[in-house]
Structure formats: structure tokens, C-alpha cells
Design a protein around this motif. Structure first.
Motif, short mmCIF file in Angstrom:
data_model
loop_
_atom_site.label_atom_id
_atom_site.label_comp_id
_atom_site.label_asym_id
_atom_site.label_seq_id
_atom_site.Cartn_x
_atom_site.Cartn_y
_atom_site.Cartn_z
N ALA A 166 -16.06 -2.60 6.11
CA ALA A 166 -15.47 -1.49 6.85
C ALA A 166 -15.46 -1.84 8.33
CB ALA A 166 -16.27 -0.21 6.61
N GLN A 167 -14.38 -1.50 8.98
CA GLN A 167 -14.25 -1.83 10.40
C GLN A 167 -13.26 -0.85 11.00
OE1 GLN A 167 -13.30 -5.97 10.93
NE2 GLN A 167 -13.24 -5.81 13.16
N SER A 168 -13.68 -0.17 12.04
CA SER A 168 -12.78 0.83 12.61
C SER A 168 -11.82 0.19 13.60
CB SER A 168 -13.56 1.92 13.33
OG SER A 168 -12.64 2.72 14.05
N ALA A 169 -10.54 0.44 13.37
CA ALA A 169 -9.53 -0.08 14.30
C ALA A 169 -9.60 0.67 15.63
CB ALA A 169 -8.14 0.07 13.69
N PHE A 170 -10.28 1.80 15.63
CA PHE A 170 -10.27 2.64 16.82
C PHE A 170 -11.57 2.60 17.62
CE2 PHE A 170 -7.36 4.69 13.69
CZ PHE A 170 -6.19 4.29 14.31
N HIS A 171 -12.58 1.85 17.11
CA HIS A 171 -13.82 1.72 17.86
C HIS A 171 -13.65 0.59 18.87
CE1 HIS A 171 -17.95 0.62 18.86
NE2 HIS A 171 -18.28 1.85 18.51
N ARG A 194 -11.77 7.67 0.69
CA ARG A 194 -13.19 7.63 1.12
C ARG A 194 -13.33 7.33 2.60
NH1 ARG A 194 -15.14 3.49 -3.39
NH2 ARG A 194 -16.27 2.62 -1.62
N ARG A 195 -12.19 7.24 3.30
CA ARG A 195 -12.15 6.87 4.72
C ARG A 195 -12.77 5.49 4.94
NH1 ARG A 195 -8.49 9.18 7.01
NH2 ARG A 195 -9.35 8.90 9.08
N HIS A 196 -12.60 4.62 3.98
CA HIS A 196 -13.03 3.24 4.17
C HIS A 196 -11.83 2.46 4.70
CE1 HIS A 196 -15.09 -0.65 3.19
NE2 HIS A 196 -13.83 -1.03 3.13
N PHE A 197 -11.93 1.99 5.97
CA PHE A 197 -10.86 1.21 6.59
C PHE A 197 -11.40 -0.12 7.09
CE2 PHE A 197 -9.31 5.61 7.30
CZ PHE A 197 -8.14 5.50 6.59
N PRO A 198 -10.59 -1.17 7.12
CA PRO A 198 -9.27 -1.27 6.51
C PRO A 198 -9.41 -1.13 4.99
CG PRO A 198 -9.83 -3.27 7.76
CD PRO A 198 -11.04 -2.42 7.73
N SER A 199 -8.48 -0.42 4.37
CA SER A 199 -8.66 -0.10 2.95
C SER A 199 -8.19 -1.24 2.06
CB SER A 199 -7.96 1.20 2.61
OG SER A 199 -6.58 1.07 2.86
N GLY A 244 0.83 -1.20 0.00
CA GLY A 244 0.00 0.00 0.00
C GLY A 244 0.86 1.24 0.00
N GLY A 245 0.40 2.25 -0.70
CA GLY A 245 1.12 3.52 -0.75
C GLY A 245 1.11 4.19 0.61
N PHE A 246 1.77 5.34 0.67
CA PHE A 246 1.88 6.08 1.92
C PHE A 246 0.50 6.43 2.45
CE2 PHE A 246 2.19 10.13 4.20
CZ PHE A 246 2.99 9.71 5.24
N GLY A 247 0.28 6.17 3.74
CA GLY A 247 -0.96 6.59 4.39
C GLY A 247 -2.16 5.71 4.11
N THR A 248 -1.96 4.54 3.55
CA THR A 248 -3.10 3.68 3.26
C THR A 248 -3.47 2.75 4.42
OG1 THR A 248 -1.57 2.20 2.12
CG2 THR A 248 -2.89 3.65 0.74
N GLY A 249 -2.66 2.76 5.47
CA GLY A 249 -3.05 2.01 6.66
C GLY A 249 -2.22 0.76 6.95
N LYS A 250 -1.02 0.67 6.40
CA LYS A 250 -0.18 -0.51 6.65
C LYS A 250 0.18 -0.64 8.12
CE LYS A 250 2.95 0.96 3.77
NZ LYS A 250 2.24 2.16 3.27
N THR A 251 0.61 0.48 8.68
CA THR A 251 1.08 0.42 10.07
C THR A 251 -0.07 0.16 11.02
OG1 THR A 251 2.90 1.89 9.50
CG2 THR A 251 2.37 1.70 11.83
N VAL A 252 -1.19 0.84 10.80
CA VAL A 252 -2.36 0.60 11.66
C VAL A 252 -2.76 -0.87 11.57
CG1 VAL A 252 -4.80 1.12 12.02
CG2 VAL A 252 -3.19 2.98 11.57
N MET A 253 -2.74 -1.41 10.36
CA MET A 253 -3.11 -2.80 10.17
C MET A 253 -2.17 -3.73 10.93
SD MET A 253 -4.94 -5.16 8.94
CE MET A 253 -6.00 -4.38 7.76
N ASN A 286 10.15 9.65 12.08
CA ASN A 286 9.03 9.97 12.97
C ASN A 286 8.07 8.80 13.11
OD1 ASN A 286 8.28 10.31 10.35
ND2 ASN A 286 6.98 12.09 10.69
N GLU A 287 7.96 7.98 12.04
CA GLU A 287 7.11 6.79 12.17
C GLU A 287 7.68 5.83 13.19
OE1 GLU A 287 5.48 4.67 8.99
OE2 GLU A 287 5.23 6.41 7.71
N MET A 288 9.02 5.74 13.19
CA MET A 288 9.66 4.85 14.14
C MET A 288 9.51 5.40 15.55
SD MET A 288 10.73 2.03 13.77
CE MET A 288 10.84 2.07 12.01
#
Ligand code: ADP
Ligand code: MG
Length: 577
Positions: free
Chosen positions: A497-502, A417-422, A229-238, A261-263
């Protein structure tokens, strides 16, 4: 082996040439006056080519290169868990302690504490014949993790004496008839896979609690998956979500050269993560390797090998281990840089021709195995790939795709579209599908696979219809196709869609995944029945129960509510005209 000393001949960034050495390939050597940790990666005539794991600034020709007579090894024993290491298993907090925030070079720090005492409880008895990998005794390493002290994979013998009590990892806890004194610590060359008795079929899923993964593109225990996934697509959150929720005992998290800064975020965030199953810090069953992008490139590769070695070590104790690497692209870039310094013939886009082979060797070390001792353990690997510009045709993504069995393609359009996980449901796949189906049928529902296929077909049809809609608008579609669009929208928004933060939605058990999808498919059946008896689409689509269904996934105790929505759905459709 007698260790000698050579001389630096030439320095080119992280690569040094030296003369006068007798070291073998992949032996560890110490370069320069400061003794920088390095590894022999090529031998050409009288010259050794060496990659240096530390910054080589200021190292000059003529400086000494000391042999160590051994390859880079990991230190294995109690005390690995909770550690945050650099690429060569030096505990970062210890490095900072020893040299301040500006880590000085040539510092050797043990991977595990050699002074700390652990309570060793013997399992073996005097006279026992111990085979390779067999348990000698145990140490309660963390509150919830018992550490097995095992025979090294290359040793066997009869116990002459075994101790009990508090020991450091270096003290002898067992003596064999042949006089061998065994301490708790083991050393293992990181580039070599630790042996097991046999590899087992990938027939058990690794539960992640993520609907799009478990339900559509499931990973097997001991399996391999790529998250491109490109930058900001949610790899780290996943990867963090997987670390937190997957049903594994141990997590090995390798932060491989992502931006500084990611580290920093990783070092700050990971220790804060709470294990949802026990309410204890996730760190208690984790090992973190952290390489920032400004650390020398060679250390990235080392962190991958050291990481997988520690993962295998806990697997050998009979644990399920997950290793995640964020991001393997940074490792591949390190290979590219070193290869060009070595003036090797470049392959595609400058990556070395052996890129695919290296990646394959790494992923090969995954697996669900029968250990040498005869118990079962597993190492599952999840590797993030960050293709420049999100272009999946580039070599690292393509090579990874050929090796890993699961492909979770992150899609920047979904991110927008803020659809996560993307995870793109059309491009992604799991090659474990067929081997895992029997497990789901037996353990969740006989309809698991049938429903999954139905949902996928609807999404497939949806994609085709969307193309038409783009040309002519949705009003031009026949009514049944308009319904299909709406059902697809429900699958996408209420289920994929499923929120990692809910707090509740972040983890969805298998049964809930199944029940939610079943309810959506039931809505579909009722909707098409209604359409067949002449109910207009706009009436069907106006059903209040449809929106009620959207909220069920946010409830922990969802079953009563789902039952209510179901009843509401039935009665609404019955009276609809
Ligand atoms: P990457 O590592 O691919 O560059 P990140 O994992 O840092 O991307 O994700 C970027 C942002 O996207 C996060 O900060 C978060 O706001 C959002 N995000 C990613 N995944 C999810 C998710 N599963 N649920 C909610 N938000 C998410
Ligand atoms: Mg990231």
C-alpha cells in the motif's frame, strides 16, 4: 502530386464515402464545404471510404472532398512541449481562441507555432557530411530541455551553409550541397514508426518510485505495460503518478475519449502538476492530447498515433520518454464503431478482427533504442484499459494482455478496502523480471530478488490460508500459519500500500523499498524463531515494534528511525517468553 476534388456520396456518422478521388490509403482529405479533416481508410472500386476527425452533422451528398496528396502528419519541432492538443495535433487553446468555446469545424491550426522565433545554435559546420538523424544544431526549448534539430530520417548530405541566431521553425537554418534547404520543422506521417538504428534489450528498469511496481512488477525502460481496471479503481491516478515520478525526461499523456468531466479534470489537473525533481511545472516536459468522449471517434485513433509519433521524435534526440494512454478501451470502441459503419465482418463482441493487430502495431513502437545518430533513447508505453464491469475476459483486455509485457491488474475489491495502488499482487506480472534482475543485484542489493521472491511466497501462502480462514476462522489455524497471515498483512499494509497523496510516501526510492521489505522479513524470521522456542502467538503479535515499523515509510529521512525500530524489535524478541 496534383491534388483533385471528389464528391461526397454517402454519410454515415464519422464515415463518409466519396467518389472521384485518386487519393491513396491513409491520405488526408478535406470533406465538405467546411473542409473537415479526414483520412482515407478504404478504397473499393470507384469509392473511397473516409473517416472524419470532426463532427459530420449536416454534411450532405454532393459536397466536395478535397485531396491533399499526403497522409496525416505530425508537425515536429521546438514548441511541442507544454502543448495541449486535440487528436490531430491542433493546440486546444488556439482552437478556443480561434472559434470560442464551441470549437467550429474545419479549422486548421498548426501543431507548433510557425511565427515564434527560437534561438538556433549550430552544431554542424560547413563541409560536414550529415547522415539521417544527425544533429544539425540545438534549441533550448524549455529551461531544462534542449531540443535537437536533427536531419530528417530520410535525408543526408553535406553542409553548404549553416546559420546561427533566431529563426522561426519554417525559416532555413541549413543548406546542403545539393541545394536542399532545411528548416527546423519536420513532418512525419503518424501511422509510420520513426526509424532507429537498433532496438536494445529491456535490461534497465524504469524507476517509478511505486513499491508494488518497482519491487514486484517492474517495467523496463522502453517496455510496455497495461493497467486494466474497472471504473474508479485508480487507473488515472496511477498514470498521473507515473507521469510525475518515473525517471523519464519527457511525458506524453494521451487522454483518449474518457468521459467529458474526467477530461476536464485532466486539463485542469495536469498543468497544475509539479515536477518533484525540479519544482517546475511538469508541463514543461510534457505533451498532452485530449479527446473527450463527445469528440468524433476517429480522432481517438489519431491521438494515439500522433502521440506516439511525438514520443518517438523526442526519443530520437536521446531522451527517455513515457507515453500513457487513458484509456485504450475508448480507442478500441472507436475501432468497433468505425468497423460496423464499414459493415466489416465483426469479430469478438463486435470488435474488428484486426483489433489485436492494431494494438500490437501501437505497442511495437515502444522500445529502448540506439538512435540513428548512435545515442540511446527510449519510449515506454503504459496503456490503461477500462473493461466494462471490470471483466478482464473481454476482448480489449485479452488482446492487450497478449502484447504488453507487464500487467498491473487493478482490483475493485482492493479499491473498496481503500488499498492503493489497488494492483492485485496475485494476478499481476512482469515478463521483464528475469532481464531486470541483474540490474537490481548490481545497483540496489544482491538480495533484491531473493527478498522479492520470499515476499511473494508469503503472499501466495496467505491467499491459500485466507480461503481456509473463510471457512473455519483464523483461530482454527496452527500458530505458524497465524504468524504467516500477520506477516502477509504487514507486507500488504506497510509495503504494497502506498498513498499517491502522501507527500513522502508518494515516491519511494529503491533503497528505501528494499530496506522496508527487509525489515518486515526480518520481523518474520524473529517471530518464527520466537515461536520455535515456545513463545505464544498472541505475545508475538502484540510486539510494539511491529506497529512502529508501519510508520517508517512516511519519513523522508527514514534510516535512523528504521534502525531504531530494528533495535527495538531485536530487544523485544530477546526478552519475549
Ligand atoms: P479510474 O481512472 O480507474 O476510474 P481514478 O484514478 O480516478 O480511477 O481513481 C479513483 C479514486 O481512487 C481517486 O479519486 C482516489 O480517491 C482514489 N485513488 C486511486 N489511486 C489512489 C492512490 N494511489 N492513492 C490514494 N488514492 C487513490
Ligand atoms: Mg480514469
Amino acid at each position: 502530386m496534383e491534388v483533385g476534388t471528389g464528391k461526397v456520396h454517402r454519410v454515415a456518422g464519422p464515415v463518409v464515402q466519396a467518389t472521384g478521388l485518386k487519393s491513396h490509403m491513409y491520405d488526408l482529405v478535406l470533406v465538405g464545404e467546411e473542409g473537415l479533416m479526414s483520412e482515407v481508410i478504404g478504397i473499393a472500386g470507384d469509392k473511397h471510404v473516409i473517416q472524419v476527425y470532426e463532427d459530420t452533422d449536416g454534411v450532405k451528398p454532393g459536397e466536395p472532398v478535397k485531396e491533399t496528396g499526403a497522409p496525416l502528419v505530425a508537425q515536429l519541432g521546438p514548441g511541442i512541449l507544454t502543448s495541449i492538443y486535440d487528436g490531430i495535433q491542433r493546440p486546444l487553446p488556439k482552437l478556443v481562441e480561434a472559434s470560442g468555446n464551441f470549437i467550429s469545424r474545419g479549422l486548421f491550426v498548426d501543431g507548433i507555432d510557425h511565427k515564434k522565433k527560437w534561438e538556433f545554435e549550430p552544431v554542424a559546420k560547413k563541409g560536414d557530411k550529415l547522415e539521417p538523424g544527425q544533429t544539425i544544431g540545438t534549441v533550448q526549448e524549455q529551461l531544462l530541455i534542449k531540443h535537437k534539430i536533427m536531419m530528417p530520417p530520410d535525408k543526408r548530405g553535406t553542409v553548404k551553409e549553416i546559420k546561427s541566431g533566431n529563426f522561426t521553425v519554417e525559416e532555413t537554418i541549413c543548406v546542403l550541397e545539393d541545394g536542399t534547404e532545411l528548416p527546423m520543422i519536420q513532418y512525419w506521417p503518424v501511422r509510420r514508426a520513426r526509424p532507429s538504428r537498433s532496438k536494445e534489450a529491456p535490461s534497465i528498469p524504469l524507476r517509478t518510485g511505486q513499491r508494488v511496481i518497482d519491487g514486484f512488477f517492474s517495467l523496463a525502460k522502453g517496455g510496455t505495460a497495461a493497467i486494466p481496471g474497472g471504473f474508479g479503481t485508480g487507473k488515472t491516478v496511477m498514470q498521473q503518478t507515473l507521469s510525475k515520478w518515473s525517471d523519464v525526461d519527457i511525458v506524453v499523456y494521451v487522454g483518449c475519449g474518457e468521459r467529458g468531466n474526467e477530461m476536464a479534470d485532466l486539463l485542469h489537473e495536469f498543468p497544475e502538476l509539479v515536477d518533484p525533481r525540479t519544482d517546475r511545472p511538469l508541463m514543461e516536459r510534457s505533451i498532452v492530447y485530449a479527446n473527450t468522449s463527445n469528440m468524433p471517434v476517429a480522432a481517438r485513433e489519431a491521438s494515439i498515433y500522433t502521440g506516439i509519433t511525438t514520443a518517438e521524435y523526442y526519443r530520437d534526440m536521446g531522451y527517455d520518454v513515457m507515453m500513457t494512454a487513458d484509456s485504450t478501451s475508448r480507442w478500441a470502441e472507436a475501432m468497433r464503431e468505425l468497423s460496423s459503419r464499414l459493415e466489416e465482418m465483426p469479430g469478438e463482441e463486435g470488435y474488428p478482427a484486426y483489433l489485436g493487430a492494431r494494438l500490437a502495431d501501437f505497442y511495437e513502437r515502444s522500445g529502448r533504442v540506439t538512435t540513428l545518430e548512435g545515442t540511446e533513447g527510449s519510449v515506454s508505453i503504459v496503456g490503461a484499459v477500462s473493461p466494462p464491469g471490470g471483466d478482464f475476459t473481454e476482448p480489449v483486455t485479452q488482446n492487450t494482455l497478449r502484447i504488453t509485457k507487464v500487467f498491473w491488474a487493478l482490483d475493485s475489491k482492493l479499491t473498496q478496502r481503500r488499498h492503493f495502488p489497488s494492483i492485485n499482487w496475485l494476478d499481476s506480472y512482469s515478463l521483464y523480471d528475469l532481464t531486470l534482475e541483474p540490474w537490481f543485484v548490481e545497483n540496489v542489493s544482491p538480495d533484491w530478488n531473493k527478498n522479492k521472491r520470499r515476499a511473494m511466497e508469503i503472499l501466495q501462502e496467505n491467499a491459500e490460508l485466507e480461503e481456509i480462514v473463510m471457512l473455519v476462522g483464523s483461530d482454527a489455524l496452527p500458530e505458524d500459519q497465524q504468524l504467516t497471515l500477520e506477516v502477509a498483512r504487514m507486507i500488504i499494509n506497510f509495503w504494497l500500500a502506498q498513498s499517491a497523496f502522501h507527500p513522502v510516501d508518494t515516491f519511494c526510492p529503491y533503497k528505501k523499498q528494499f530496506d522496508l521489505l527487509k525489515a518486515i522479513l526480518h520481523f518474520r524470521d524473529l517471530a518464527f524463531e520466537a515461536l520455535a522456542r515456545g513463545v505464544p502467538t498472541d505475545v508475538i503479535l502484540g510486539t510494539p515494534s511491529k506497529d512502529a515499523l508501519a510508520k517508517v515509510r512516511l519519513l523522508e529521512d527514514y534510516e535512523p528511525e528504521l534502525e531504531k525500530v530494528r533495535a527495538q524489535m531485536e530487544s523485544e524478541f530477546k526478552t519475549m517468553s
